[in-house]
Design an enzyme around this catalytic site. Structure first.
Site, PDB file in Angstrom:
ATOM      1  N   ALA A  23      11.279 -37.572  32.431  1.00 17.78           N
ATOM      2  CA  ALA A  23      10.560 -36.690  33.359  1.00 17.78           C
ATOM      3  C   ALA A  23       9.348 -37.378  33.976  1.00 17.78           C
ATOM      4  O   ALA A  23       8.800 -36.892  34.968  1.00 17.78           O
ATOM      5  CB  ALA A  23      10.128 -35.416  32.632  1.00 17.78           C
ATOM      6  N   LYS A  70      25.777 -17.078  32.465  1.00 18.02           N
ATOM      7  CA  LYS A  70      26.794 -17.026  33.525  1.00 18.02           C
ATOM      8  C   LYS A  70      27.113 -15.601  33.952  1.00 18.02           C
ATOM      9  O   LYS A  70      27.258 -15.309  35.138  1.00 18.02           O
ATOM     10  CB  LYS A  70      28.032 -17.750  33.004  1.00 18.02           C
ATOM     11  CG  LYS A  70      29.346 -17.275  33.502  1.00 18.02           C
ATOM     12  CD  LYS A  70      30.316 -17.121  32.353  1.00 18.02           C
ATOM     13  CE  LYS A  70      29.901 -16.035  31.434  1.00 18.02           C
ATOM     14  NZ  LYS A  70      30.521 -15.940  30.162  1.00 18.02           N
ATOM     15  N   VAL A 100      28.025 -22.919  33.597  1.00 17.78           N
ATOM     16  CA  VAL A 100      29.438 -23.223  33.811  1.00 17.78           C
ATOM     17  C   VAL A 100      29.754 -24.547  33.131  1.00 17.78           C
ATOM     18  O   VAL A 100      29.108 -25.562  33.399  1.00 17.78           O
ATOM     19  CB  VAL A 100      29.784 -23.355  35.317  1.00 17.78           C
ATOM     20  CG1 VAL A 100      31.282 -23.528  35.506  1.00 17.78           C
ATOM     21  CG2 VAL A 100      29.290 -22.159  36.094  1.00 17.78           C
ATOM     22  N   GLY A 137      29.294 -25.471  30.030  1.00 16.89           N
ATOM     23  CA  GLY A 137      28.423 -25.871  28.916  1.00 16.89           C
ATOM     24  C   GLY A 137      27.804 -27.237  29.139  1.00 16.89           C
ATOM     25  O   GLY A 137      27.001 -27.434  30.051  1.00 16.89           O
ATOM     26  N   ILE A 177      29.120 -29.992  30.218  1.00 14.88           N
ATOM     27  CA  ILE A 177      29.654 -30.838  31.303  1.00 14.88           C
ATOM     28  C   ILE A 177      28.810 -30.614  32.557  1.00 14.88           C
ATOM     29  O   ILE A 177      28.653 -29.472  32.983  1.00 14.88           O
ATOM     30  CB  ILE A 177      31.119 -30.480  31.648  1.00 14.88           C
ATOM     31  CG1 ILE A 177      31.951 -30.336  30.383  1.00 14.88           C
ATOM     32  CG2 ILE A 177      31.718 -31.494  32.593  1.00 14.88           C
ATOM     33  CD1 ILE A 177      33.335 -29.762  30.638  1.00 14.88           C
ATOM     34  N   GLY A 204      34.444 -19.197  15.309  1.00 11.22           N
ATOM     35  CA  GLY A 204      33.256 -18.883  16.116  1.00 11.22           C
ATOM     36  C   GLY A 204      33.418 -19.207  17.594  1.00 11.22           C
ATOM     37  O   GLY A 204      32.455 -19.171  18.349  1.00 11.22           O
ATOM     38  N   ASP A 232      35.992 -14.105  32.220  1.00 15.29           N
ATOM     39  CA  ASP A 232      34.971 -15.138  32.024  1.00 15.29           C
ATOM     40  C   ASP A 232      35.238 -16.330  32.957  1.00 15.29           C
ATOM     41  O   ASP A 232      34.319 -16.831  33.615  1.00 15.29           O
ATOM     42  CB  ASP A 232      34.989 -15.579  30.548  1.00 15.29           C
ATOM     43  CG  ASP A 232      34.067 -16.747  30.284  1.00 15.29           C
ATOM     44  OD1 ASP A 232      32.872 -16.513  30.055  1.00 15.29           O
ATOM     45  OD2 ASP A 232      34.543 -17.905  30.314  1.00 15.29           O
ATOM     46  N   LYS A 291      32.893 -17.804  36.149  1.00 16.80           N
ATOM     47  CA  LYS A 291      32.490 -19.211  36.337  1.00 16.80           C
ATOM     48  C   LYS A 291      33.011 -19.735  37.680  1.00 16.80           C
ATOM     49  O   LYS A 291      32.315 -20.478  38.381  1.00 16.80           O
ATOM     50  CB  LYS A 291      33.006 -20.059  35.173  1.00 16.80           C
ATOM     51  CG  LYS A 291      32.295 -19.720  33.868  1.00 16.80           C
ATOM     52  CD  LYS A 291      32.990 -20.332  32.674  1.00 16.80           C
ATOM     53  CE  LYS A 291      32.241 -19.999  31.388  1.00 16.80           C
ATOM     54  NZ  LYS A 291      33.058 -20.237  30.191  1.00 16.80           N
ATOM     55  N   GLY A 327      28.866 -24.301  22.841  1.00 16.19           N
ATOM     56  CA  GLY A 327      28.339 -24.844  21.592  1.00 16.19           C
ATOM     57  C   GLY A 327      26.849 -25.107  21.738  1.00 16.19           C
ATOM     58  O   GLY A 327      26.357 -25.317  22.849  1.00 16.19           O
TER      59      GLY A 327
HETATM   60  N1  LIG Z   1      26.460 -20.233  22.846  1.00 21.40           N
HETATM   61  C1  LIG Z   1      27.042 -21.000  23.759  1.00 21.40           C
HETATM   62  O1  LIG Z   1      27.795 -21.935  23.417  1.00 21.40           O
HETATM   63  C2  LIG Z   1      26.778 -20.791  25.230  1.00 21.40           C
HETATM   64  C3  LIG Z   1      27.390 -21.674  26.168  1.00 21.40           C
HETATM   65  C4  LIG Z   1      27.099 -21.507  27.528  1.00 21.40           C
HETATM   66  C5  LIG Z   1      26.298 -20.460  27.932  1.00 21.40           C
HETATM   67  N2  LIG Z   1      25.750 -19.610  26.998  1.00 21.40           N
HETATM   68  C6  LIG Z   1      24.898 -18.517  27.476  1.00 21.40           C
HETATM   69  O2  LIG Z   1      23.568 -18.753  27.037  1.00 21.40           O
HETATM   70  C7  LIG Z   1      22.905 -17.508  26.804  1.00 21.40           C
HETATM   71  C8  LIG Z   1      22.397 -17.499  25.373  1.00 21.40           C
HETATM   72  O3  LIG Z   1      23.505 -17.640  24.513  1.00 21.40           O
HETATM   73  P1  LIG Z   1      23.353 -17.708  22.924  1.00 21.40           P
HETATM   74  O4  LIG Z   1      24.673 -18.124  22.407  1.00 21.40           O
HETATM   75  O5  LIG Z   1      22.154 -18.477  22.575  1.00 21.40           O
HETATM   76  O6  LIG Z   1      23.142 -16.145  22.602  1.00 21.40           O
HETATM   77  P2  LIG Z   1      22.540 -15.516  21.289  1.00 21.40           P
HETATM   78  O7  LIG Z   1      22.743 -16.412  20.144  1.00 21.40           O
HETATM   79  O8  LIG Z   1      23.026 -14.109  21.225  1.00 21.40           O
HETATM   80  O9  LIG Z   1      20.970 -15.488  21.627  1.00 21.40           O
HETATM   81  C9  LIG Z   1      20.367 -14.630  22.518  1.00 21.40           C
HETATM   82  C10 LIG Z   1      18.978 -14.430  22.013  1.00 21.40           C
HETATM   83  O10 LIG Z   1      18.233 -13.627  22.925  1.00 21.40           O
HETATM   84  C11 LIG Z   1      17.379 -12.820  22.165  1.00 21.40           C
HETATM   85  N3  LIG Z   1      16.916 -11.661  22.904  1.00 21.40           N
HETATM   86  C12 LIG Z   1      17.642 -10.609  23.313  1.00 21.40           C
HETATM   87  N4  LIG Z   1      16.843  -9.765  23.996  1.00 21.40           N
HETATM   88  C13 LIG Z   1      15.616 -10.321  24.025  1.00 21.40           C
HETATM   89  C14 LIG Z   1      14.366  -9.953  24.558  1.00 21.40           C
HETATM   90  N5  LIG Z   1      14.234  -8.808  25.221  1.00 21.40           N
HETATM   91  N6  LIG Z   1      13.312 -10.777  24.398  1.00 21.40           N
HETATM   92  C15 LIG Z   1      13.435 -11.920  23.721  1.00 21.40           C
HETATM   93  N7  LIG Z   1      14.599 -12.344  23.167  1.00 21.40           N
HETATM   94  C16 LIG Z   1      15.648 -11.537  23.322  1.00 21.40           C
HETATM   95  C17 LIG Z   1      18.195 -12.425  20.976  1.00 21.40           C
HETATM   96  O11 LIG Z   1      17.335 -12.035  19.954  1.00 21.40           O
HETATM   97  P3  LIG Z   1      17.857 -11.545  18.534  1.00 21.40           P
HETATM   98  O12 LIG Z   1      18.157 -12.805  17.792  1.00 21.40           O
HETATM   99  O13 LIG Z   1      16.667 -10.837  17.997  1.00 21.40           O
HETATM  100  O14 LIG Z   1      19.043 -10.680  18.769  1.00 21.40           O
HETATM  101  C18 LIG Z   1      18.936 -13.723  20.663  1.00 21.40           C
HETATM  102  O15 LIG Z   1      18.237 -14.530  19.760  1.00 21.40           O
HETATM  103  C19 LIG Z   1      23.950 -16.420  27.076  1.00 21.40           C
HETATM  104  O16 LIG Z   1      23.784 -15.947  28.375  1.00 21.40           O
HETATM  105  C20 LIG Z   1      25.267 -17.152  26.942  1.00 21.40           C
HETATM  106  O17 LIG Z   1      26.302 -16.577  27.722  1.00 21.40           O
HETATM  107  C21 LIG Z   1      25.973 -19.761  25.670  1.00 21.40           C
END
Ligand SMILES: NC(=O)c1ccc[n+]([C@@H]2O[C@H](COP(=O)([O-])OP(=O)(O)OC[C@H]3O[C@@H](n4cnc5c(N)ncnc54)[C@H](OP(=O)(O)O)[C@@H]3O)[C@@H](O)[C@H]2O)c1
Length: 432
Positions: free
Chosen positions: A33, A105, A132, A134, A136, A187, A201, A205, A302
């Site tokens: 950066a 997304k 979109v 992850g 990549i 998972g 989904d 994307k 992931g």
């Molecule tokens: N996991 C993947 O591999 C992946 C890949 C690509 C994109 N994504 C996207 O990335 C985003 C996050 O995914 P994730 O897997 O990390 O989801 P996650 O594990 O469910 O985490 C979401 C977090 O947001 C917190 N949260 C919810 N409402 C909130 C608020 N009002 N203020 C503060 N924190 C709040 C939740 O808190 P709590 O823990 O208290 O419930 C949780 O820790 C999603 O949109 C998902 O579609 C994920």
């Protein structure tokens, strides 16, 4: 060295991975950066929840105002999933003068136009490569590295859950239900996997990619889609016999009448790179008029792959690249490609058809007669002998030559009501 202060909202799977990179790799990130990137605040919902990352106590808060009211924080990584409160949080961040990075997304597919317009009015940027594919870098590649091209087509395996389920059915001969259960156990699949397996989904994307590649804003619900839930192991076996594999593809292609979009399981040639994409991996083939075919392949989800894309977006944001890309996207959107009206007479492809029929003379002739009347020419037919256990229902598989989807639909609706036909016909496009 100057310092840029940043924050994370949402400390779940991806948020934890991003915090690890920001805290453990700060020197490496500073080199990229050209300035220090200081994680100043982390907003979580439940402050007592155990986290897999050691955060200095002063960082963690459940009060978003500690981010929005802090003028020192200029870029915020928004990792709250779903639509609300994620949308409201995004607007609050933009209105308080922050540039935003997100992996959400679903939010962009649903509210992207509103959020992008608001960001532009406020002179802010939204970076979203992690939304979109992850890890990549699809978004950056399409919007920056291929900008000399008219993109002609995109063919993507954009849903890791579906690809895992299909791979299990193909290589281990698992039923659809068992393969999905295994995806949940590992998972990859949500407890409610509906949006994955019905193609929603992948359509979300695709809608984001189509905006980047063709300037067109298409509501994802309008993209015709077919899921993987009606696939049977027999389809995977027949496809192999014919020299193909089956993949859930998200497709956008420029044809004479405009942009043709769909999400559906399709037969792809066994020797094509798309056929080699296994398990939960994602891939996309992009064809540009100058560059020809290019491929991207990697983990589409992931913790660390997604965090990798989020942090790259953060660096792009702090050095100002994200703002440039975001502005160009606006210019691009002013001359969008025309989305082709949904007219099945204008869509043509080769097709794989599986009929489950009673095993008696004349059935094949009846079916081929109907296909013939719709001008559908047959490339090959497979019918295995009925098993010795005396099964009276056999699968009859027909590969067609190129034909219109309109004619095919008419033929299939006639065939489906024949007394000898025992189940709705499986229809899959073929990508040669
Ligand atoms: N996991 C993947 O591999 C992946 C890949 C690509 C994109 N994504 C996207 O990335 C985003 C996050 O995914 P994730 O897997 O990390 O989801 P996650 O594990 O469910 O985490 C979401 C977090 O947001 C917190 N949260 C919810 N409402 C909130 C608020 N009002 N203020 C503060 N924190 C709040 C939740 O808190 P709590 O823990 O208290 O419930 C949780 O820790 C999603 O949109 C998902 O579609 C994920």
């Amino acid at each position: 060295m100057e310092t840029t202060h940043v924050a994370i909202i949402g400390m779940g799977t991806v948020g934890t991975g991003v915090a690890h990179l920001l805290l453990d790799q700060s020197d490496r990130l500073a080199q990229h950066a050209g300035r220090r990137v200081n994680l100043k605040k982390v907003v979580a919902r439940d402050l007592k929840k155990p986290r897999d990352v050691q955060l200095p106590a002063a960082l963690l808060t459940d009060d978003i105002a500690q981010v929005t009211d802090d003028p020192e924080i200029t870029a915020v990584i928004q990792l709250v999933g779903g639509l609300e409160p994620a949308r409201t949080i995004m607007i609050q961040l933009l209105e308080s003068g922050k540039d935003v990075i997100t992996a959400n997304k679903a939010l962009l597919a649903e509210h992207g136009p509103e959020l992008f317009d608001r960001a532009r009015q406020l002179g802010r940027s939204i970076a979203f490569d992690a939304a979109v594919g992850g890890g990549i870098p699809m978004v950056t590649n399409i919007s920056q590295c291929l900008s000399a091209n008219q993109i002609l087509s995109l063919h993507g395996i954009l849903n890791g859950t579906c690809n895992f389920v299909i791979s299990q059915m193909d290589t281990a001969g698992a039923s659809y239900a068992d393969a999905l259960q295994e995806a949940q156990r590992r998972g990859y699949a949500e407890a409610d996997p509906t949006m994955d397996v019905d193609g929603s989904d992948a359509a979300q994307k695709l809608a984001i990619l189509v905006h980047l590649a063709f300037g067109a804003r298409v509501p994802w619900q309008e993209i015709p889609r077919q899921g993987i839930d009606t696939l049977q192991p027999a389809d995977l076996q027949f496809a192999r016999e014919l020299g193909y594999r089956i993949k859930l593809l998200a497709v956008a292609q420029l044809v004479e009448e405009g942009l043709e979009l769909h999400v559906a399981p399709q037969l792809v040639r066994h020797d094509s790179p798309l056929a080699e994409v296994r398990d939960a991996y994602n891939a996309i083939r992009v064809v540009g008029d100058a560059v020809g075919r290019v491929w991207f392949h990697g983990l589409g989800a992931g913790q660390m792959p997604t965090a990798s894309a989020v942090v790259a977006d953060l660096i792009d944001t702090v050095v100002g690249r994200a703002a440039i890309t975001f502005r160009t996207l606006e210019l691009w959107s002013q001359r969008p490609a025309r989305v082709m009206p949904r007219d099945y007479e204008r869509v043509s492809s080769r097709y794989y058809l599986r009929f489950d029929v009673e095993d008696h003379p004349g059935v094949l002739a009846e079916i081929t007669g109907i296909l013939g009347r719709q001008q559908i020419s047959i490339a090959s037919v497979i019918q295995h002998e009925a098993s010795e256990s005396g099964d009276e229902i056999v699968s009859l598989v027909v590969m067609t030559h190129t034909t219109t989807e309109g004619g095919l639909r008419k033929a299939v609706s006639e065939i489906n009501v024949l007394p000898a036909v025992q189940a709705p016909t499986m229809v899959l496009r073929v990508l040669d």
